[in-house]
Design an enzyme around this catalytic site. Structure first.
Site, short mmCIF file in Angstrom:
data_model
loop_
_atom_site.label_atom_id
_atom_site.label_comp_id
_atom_site.label_asym_id
_atom_site.label_seq_id
_atom_site.Cartn_x
_atom_site.Cartn_y
_atom_site.Cartn_z
N TRP A 140 9.79 -1.97 -3.88
CA TRP A 140 10.35 -2.71 -2.75
C TRP A 140 11.84 -2.91 -3.01
CZ3 TRP A 140 10.68 -8.61 -2.34
CH2 TRP A 140 11.10 -8.99 -1.06
N ASP A 162 3.11 -8.81 -8.21
CA ASP A 162 3.55 -9.10 -6.85
C ASP A 162 2.35 -8.87 -5.92
OD1 ASP A 162 4.67 -9.21 -4.34
OD2 ASP A 162 6.45 -8.06 -4.86
N LYS A 191 2.28 -11.66 5.42
CA LYS A 191 1.55 -10.58 6.10
C LYS A 191 0.12 -11.00 6.43
CE LYS A 191 5.24 -8.84 4.82
NZ LYS A 191 5.96 -7.88 4.08
#
Ligand code: PLP
Length: 397
Positions: free
Chosen positions: A129, A211, A246
């Protein structure tokens, strides 16, 4: 002289910059496959029904806007612990901190490393990311990268990763891992490979920083925690950074958490106190609303059930879009097989499109894709799939 005249313009964020160009594009056929948000059939990023219901209750029942504790709302923190770890670890070994989103969680982890374990390097997957390096750099944590994506750009280079972590790391270094739905590739280790990775972390005394931004977007809430289970089975210490942007669709409410697993409860209490000290001088205490929504949903069996159903709907739809894209590409006669997208998880995949093809898609057809070829599958739509595949076929031919 004006002091600020020395200030140079910072480079724009590569992905959010594309978003601005997309907004300004007047082509009615335009399509945004760049930014990382879920979109439903109508192209909207919806407020989940369970969230609306929880908000209604919160507005009706809210009695104060007083500060939250420095480490966040207590029942929220308990729910995070359950969601991430189930009942696999004694709760007294897990320090949980409510944070502003997953980014806040990563940043607090970086600050924790920098203040408590100075000198530790963090190893980051290549690719990763786009914000990971910047977050650790901001806290002066040195970083380096380990191999992750194989040369075919479609599969996991497990040997490369194991080799890099075996030969390049020093004991005490940290390793940043994506628990599931690897961003930007969509390529995840299998359960067996997670066991191998976990054994190596333990053997080499490497600190896992996991993560967990997409819990529930891969295969399911528990299924997606396979990495957490594999790692905490063999490692006494770990850091997990959760985001509820999300899976609850709470992007702008900034809801996340850091969970630090320690070897024993006394250490865990010390860790919790240090996390609080870091927050106090940073943003003092976290925002209430988003975490209160999550806690309200997870406190209530009906709302939880509604959330599970809505999460399943998002996950299933992303999988359907993947297969519709693959099947529709076959009918274009472009002769390029995209079946590898079917094995990948979450919203993102590396499409294999090169920067020239990505440019042509944007300039000729107003299809917006990140330069690396990363596509957000959730940005596709069922009724415009034929058009998308036709123009993708046109640029790869
Ligand atoms: N980590 C990864 C891998 C992500 O993709 C994202 C968001 O795109 C985040 C962390 C940050 O999430 P948040 O928006 O909650 O800060």
């Amino acid at each position: 002289p004006p002091r600020f005249s020395v200030v140079a313009t910072a480079p724009p964020d590569s992905i959010l910059g594309l978003n601005e160009a997309f907004a300004a594009d007047t082509n009615p056929e335009k399509m945004n496959l760049s930014v990382g948000v879920y979109k439903d059939v109508s192209g909207q990023t919806p407020v989940l029904r369970c969230v609306k219901a929880a908000e209604q209750r919160l507005v009706d029942g809210e009695k104060t806007k007083g500060y939250l504790p420095i480490d966040g709302q207590a029942d929220y923190r308990t729910h995070v612990r359950k969601l991430v770890f189930g009942d696999t670890i004694d709760a007294s070994r897990i320090a949980v901190l409510q944070t502003p989103g997953g980014t806040g969680a990563l940043r607090e982890s970086a600050a924790f490393l920098s203040s408590q374990i100075p000198g530790a390097r963090v190893w980051i997957s290549n690719p990763t990311w786009a914000n990971h390096q910047a977050i650790f750099a901001s806290e002066n944590v040195p970083y380096d990268s380990y191999r992750y994506l194989a040369a075919d750009k479609k599969s996991f280079d497990v040997d490369g990763m194991i080799d890099d972590l075996t030969t390049k790391t020093r004991p005490g270094d940290a390793v940043l891992l994506h628990a599931c739905c690897h961003n930007p590739t969509g390529v995840d280790p299998t359960a067996e490979q997670w066991n191998m990775i976990a054994a190596l972390l333990s053997e080499k005394q490497l600190l896992p920083i996991i993560d967990f931004a997409y819990q529930g977007f891969g295969h399911g809430l528990d299924e997606d925690a396979v990495a957490i289970r594999a790692i905490t089975n063999v490692c006494d210490e770990a850091i997990v950074c959760s985001s509820f942007s999300k899976n609850f669709g709470l992007y702008s409410e900034r809801v996340g958490a850091v969970s630090v697993v320690s070897a024993d409860s006394a250490t865990s209490a010390a860790v919790q106190s240090q996390l609080k000290a870091l927050v106090r001088s940073n943003y003092s205490n976290p925002p209430r609303h988003g975490a209160a929504i999550v806690a309200t949903i997870l406190d209530d069996a009906d709302l939880t059930q509604m959330w599970h159903a809505e999460l399943t709907e998002m996950r299933t739809r992303i999988r359907q879009l993947r297969s519709q894209f693959v099947e529709t590409m076959k009918t274009t006669g472009a002769g390029h097989d995209f079946s590898f997208l079917l094995d990948q998880n979450g919203m993102f995949s590396f499409s294999g499109l090169n920067p020239m093809q990505v440019d042509e898609l944007r300039q000729k057809y107003s299809i917006y894709i990140v330069g690396s070829g990363r596509i957000n599958v959730a940005g596709m739509s069922e009724d415009r799939m034929d058009h998308l595949c036709k123009v993708v076929a046109a640029v790869i031919e």
